[in-house]
Design a protein around this motif. Structure first.
Motif, PDB file in Angstrom:
ATOM      1  N   PRO A   8       0.828  -1.204   0.000  1.00  0.00           N
ATOM      2  CA  PRO A   8       0.000   0.000   0.000  1.00  0.00           C
ATOM      3  C   PRO A   8       0.862   1.254   0.000  1.00  0.00           C
ATOM      4  O   PRO A   8       1.861   1.345   0.703  1.00  0.00           O
ATOM      5  CB  PRO A   8      -0.791  -0.125   1.310  1.00  0.00           C
ATOM      6  CG  PRO A   8      -0.771  -1.588   1.621  1.00  0.00           C
ATOM      7  CD  PRO A   8       0.531  -2.096   1.112  1.00  0.00           C
ATOM      8  N   LYS A 256      -9.022   0.358  -4.490  1.00  0.00           N
ATOM      9  CA  LYS A 256      -8.481   1.311  -3.516  1.00  0.00           C
ATOM     10  C   LYS A 256      -9.461   1.530  -2.372  1.00  0.00           C
ATOM     11  O   LYS A 256      -9.060   1.558  -1.188  1.00  0.00           O
ATOM     12  CB  LYS A 256      -8.199   2.648  -4.209  1.00  0.00           C
ATOM     13  CG  LYS A 256      -7.638   3.725  -3.275  1.00  0.00           C
ATOM     14  CD  LYS A 256      -6.321   3.286  -2.660  1.00  0.00           C
ATOM     15  CE  LYS A 256      -5.650   4.427  -1.893  1.00  0.00           C
ATOM     16  NZ  LYS A 256      -6.446   4.862  -0.725  1.00  0.00           N
ATOM     17  N   GLN A 259      -9.289  -1.425  -0.101  1.00  0.00           N
ATOM     18  CA  GLN A 259      -8.101  -1.385   0.749  1.00  0.00           C
ATOM     19  C   GLN A 259      -8.311  -0.443   1.927  1.00  0.00           C
ATOM     20  O   GLN A 259      -7.893  -0.732   3.056  1.00  0.00           O
ATOM     21  CB  GLN A 259      -6.902  -0.940  -0.085  1.00  0.00           C
ATOM     22  CG  GLN A 259      -6.492  -1.956  -1.145  1.00  0.00           C
ATOM     23  CD  GLN A 259      -5.410  -1.434  -2.075  1.00  0.00           C
ATOM     24  OE1 GLN A 259      -4.422  -0.870  -1.617  1.00  0.00           O
ATOM     25  NE2 GLN A 259      -5.594  -1.617  -3.371  1.00  0.00           N
ATOM     26  N   ASP A 260      -8.976   0.670   1.684  1.00  0.00           N
ATOM     27  CA  ASP A 260      -9.283   1.594   2.776  1.00  0.00           C
ATOM     28  C   ASP A 260     -10.203   0.951   3.798  1.00  0.00           C
ATOM     29  O   ASP A 260     -10.044   1.141   5.018  1.00  0.00           O
ATOM     30  CB  ASP A 260      -9.930   2.868   2.226  1.00  0.00           C
ATOM     31  CG  ASP A 260      -8.961   3.706   1.401  1.00  0.00           C
ATOM     32  OD1 ASP A 260      -7.734   3.515   1.548  1.00  0.00           O
ATOM     33  OD2 ASP A 260      -9.426   4.547   0.597  1.00  0.00           O
ATOM     34  N   ILE A 262     -10.397  -2.191   4.534  1.00  0.00           N
ATOM     35  CA  ILE A 262      -9.610  -3.153   5.315  1.00  0.00           C
ATOM     36  C   ILE A 262      -8.952  -2.454   6.499  1.00  0.00           C
ATOM     37  O   ILE A 262      -8.979  -2.951   7.633  1.00  0.00           O
ATOM     38  CB  ILE A 262      -8.559  -3.823   4.415  1.00  0.00           C
ATOM     39  CG1 ILE A 262      -9.241  -4.796   3.437  1.00  0.00           C
ATOM     40  CG2 ILE A 262      -7.514  -4.562   5.249  1.00  0.00           C
ATOM     41  CD1 ILE A 262      -8.306  -5.412   2.420  1.00  0.00           C
ATOM     42  N   GLU A 263      -8.382  -1.294   6.248  1.00  0.00           N
ATOM     43  CA  GLU A 263      -7.707  -0.568   7.319  1.00  0.00           C
ATOM     44  C   GLU A 263      -8.710   0.028   8.302  1.00  0.00           C
ATOM     45  O   GLU A 263      -8.449   0.088   9.512  1.00  0.00           O
ATOM     46  CB  GLU A 263      -6.813   0.504   6.713  1.00  0.00           C
ATOM     47  CG  GLU A 263      -5.673  -0.099   5.894  1.00  0.00           C
ATOM     48  CD  GLU A 263      -4.752   0.946   5.299  1.00  0.00           C
ATOM     49  OE1 GLU A 263      -5.212   2.080   5.089  1.00  0.00           O
ATOM     50  OE2 GLU A 263      -3.582   0.604   5.035  1.00  0.00           O
ATOM     51  N   LEU A 269      -3.117  -3.675   6.090  1.00  0.00           N
ATOM     52  CA  LEU A 269      -3.037  -4.147   4.716  1.00  0.00           C
ATOM     53  C   LEU A 269      -1.579  -4.454   4.396  1.00  0.00           C
ATOM     54  O   LEU A 269      -0.718  -3.586   4.455  1.00  0.00           O
ATOM     55  CB  LEU A 269      -3.580  -3.088   3.753  1.00  0.00           C
ATOM     56  CG  LEU A 269      -3.603  -3.480   2.278  1.00  0.00           C
ATOM     57  CD1 LEU A 269      -4.529  -4.664   2.039  1.00  0.00           C
ATOM     58  CD2 LEU A 269      -4.038  -2.289   1.423  1.00  0.00           C
ATOM     59  N   VAL A 272      -1.172  -6.333  -2.099  1.00  0.00           N
ATOM     60  CA  VAL A 272      -2.223  -6.567  -3.087  1.00  0.00           C
ATOM     61  C   VAL A 272      -1.572  -7.134  -4.343  1.00  0.00           C
ATOM     62  O   VAL A 272      -0.549  -6.617  -4.792  1.00  0.00           O
ATOM     63  CB  VAL A 272      -2.972  -5.262  -3.432  1.00  0.00           C
ATOM     64  CG1 VAL A 272      -4.042  -5.529  -4.496  1.00  0.00           C
ATOM     65  CG2 VAL A 272      -3.589  -4.645  -2.194  1.00  0.00           C
ATOM     66  N   TYR A 283      -6.078  -9.703  -1.962  1.00  0.00           N
ATOM     67  CA  TYR A 283      -5.806  -8.710  -0.920  1.00  0.00           C
ATOM     68  C   TYR A 283      -5.394  -9.444   0.354  1.00  0.00           C
ATOM     69  O   TYR A 283      -6.126 -10.301   0.851  1.00  0.00           O
ATOM     70  CB  TYR A 283      -7.040  -7.858  -0.652  1.00  0.00           C
ATOM     71  CG  TYR A 283      -7.594  -7.185  -1.890  1.00  0.00           C
ATOM     72  CD1 TYR A 283      -7.236  -5.879  -2.213  1.00  0.00           C
ATOM     73  CD2 TYR A 283      -8.467  -7.862  -2.740  1.00  0.00           C
ATOM     74  CE1 TYR A 283      -7.729  -5.262  -3.354  1.00  0.00           C
ATOM     75  CE2 TYR A 283      -8.959  -7.253  -3.883  1.00  0.00           C
ATOM     76  CZ  TYR A 283      -8.591  -5.963  -4.187  1.00  0.00           C
ATOM     77  OH  TYR A 283      -9.085  -5.356  -5.327  1.00  0.00           O
ATOM     78  N   ALA A 285      -4.255  -9.117   4.363  1.00  0.00           N
ATOM     79  CA  ALA A 285      -4.298  -8.254   5.539  1.00  0.00           C
ATOM     80  C   ALA A 285      -3.910  -9.065   6.764  1.00  0.00           C
ATOM     81  O   ALA A 285      -3.904 -10.300   6.743  1.00  0.00           O
ATOM     82  CB  ALA A 285      -5.688  -7.660   5.712  1.00  0.00           C
TER      83      ALA A 285
END
Length: 324
Positions: A8, A256, A259-260, A262-263, A269, A272, A283, A285
């Motif tokens: 990331p 994207k 991914q946000d 996930i955090e 993260l 990817v 993805y 994590a």
């Protein structure tokens, strides 16, 4: 056909290899497979995303379509996902959106191989727990689990919703890893699902998610937008609306943004990996080691008391699928 993994925030651009006709054909067939496996036959209209009813209707032909139209690519993608988890003997794994248990069985085979190397021939109860909203998919999955030689108690499939696993799992149950293959896009509240999954992971546990997205190759984007609805309508007997929904859902899935999420769910993260011209994303994590301590119940614990190593980018790149 694949791009190099990147962490990331990396500014490194994806270095795409020149597409071959075979690679393009495989990708297009895989997208048709995804469309068919998310649509009710008969053209009677769509159901809610991620609903058990939607998948109940297509359960009888789901595996056949998977194997025929993807030419085995779905098996390779799932094997890469499981290999990237780097499972250890005695690990327990949660598989959300388990469907007909393809991932659950792949995980169980990996755990059995790892166990044999450690001198353990059988899997503990709840070594793998698969959760899915579709009763019909789970019924077929249980038959496949038995045919694969696993006990129902070791690879346990239960009906439930990833958005609220507290209705399905024991309050003190914790897992060493979790997977979700081609299912998160169908969940109405993805953040809620990710938080729910994270709450059942041990500190340091890993989550691997596979999902479809908008292809980076222009002909593939054109195919998804115009051909998938038409082909889906013909093959399913008129269910064009469902395939139009598929096209929109694929195009709207933003890697994207995911991914946000996930955090936001409290996970780190790690990396990817995009495959098939960007149409499939893996993805990875990890739950922070500072997270809540795991409870004592809920299946076999890992044989190691050391913190899990951080998943580096090389873990995915080196995670080649093994023969099953």
């Amino acid at each position: 056909m694949t791009s190099d993994i990147k962490s990331p925030g990396s500014s490194q651009k994806l270095e795409m290899r020149p597409p071959s006709l075979l690679a393009l054909a495989l990708m297009l067939l895989a997208l048709i497979h995804a469309a068919l496996s998310e649509t009710r036959p008969g053209g009677k209209g769509s159901t809610a995303l991620g609903s058990g009813e939607m998948f109940d209707a297509i359960a009888p032909r789901y595996d056949l379509i998977n194997s025929f139209l993807s030419l085995g690519m779905h098996t390779w993608w799932r094997s890469r996902m499981v290999a990237a988890l780097e499972l250890q003997p005695g690990d327990t794994v949660l598989d959300c959106g388990t469907g007909t248990a393809d991932v659950a069985i792949t995980v169980a085979r990996m755990l059995k191989r790892q166990g044999k190397r450690a001198g353990v021939d059988s899997l503990a109860d709840d070594a793998v727990v698969g959760v899915d909203p579709s009763a019909n998919m789970l019924e077929r999955g249980r038959r496949k689990v038995a045919q694969a030689g696993f006990e129902a108690a070791s690879v346990r499939l239960v009906q439930g919703d990833a958005q609220d696993l507290s209705k399905t799992l024991a309050a003190d149950q914790r897992f060493d890893a979790a997977t979700m293959a081609f299912a998160i896009r169908n969940v109405p509240d993805r953040l809620m699902a990710l938080k729910s999954i994270a709450s059942y992971l041990k500190p340091g546990a890993r989550l691997a998610v596979l999902e479809l997205g908008e292809p980076t190759f222009p002909p593939a984007r054109w195919f998804v937008k115009y051909c998938v609805p038409l082909i889906g309508s013909v093959l399913s007997g008129g269910a064009r609306a469902e395939y139009q929904h598929l096209e929109r859902s694929v195009m709207k899935f933003n890697p994207k943004d995911f991914q946000d999420l996930i955090e936001q769910a409290g996970l780190d993260l790690v990396g990817v990996k995009m495959m098939n011209f960007g149409s499939v994303g893996l993805y990875l994590a990890q739950k922070p080691l500072q997270a809540d301590a795991p409870a004592s119940g809920g299946g076999a614990a890992s044989t190691s008391t050391e913190p899990r190593s951080t998943l580096e980018e090389e873990a995915v790149e080196a995670g080649q699928p093994s023969e099953l």
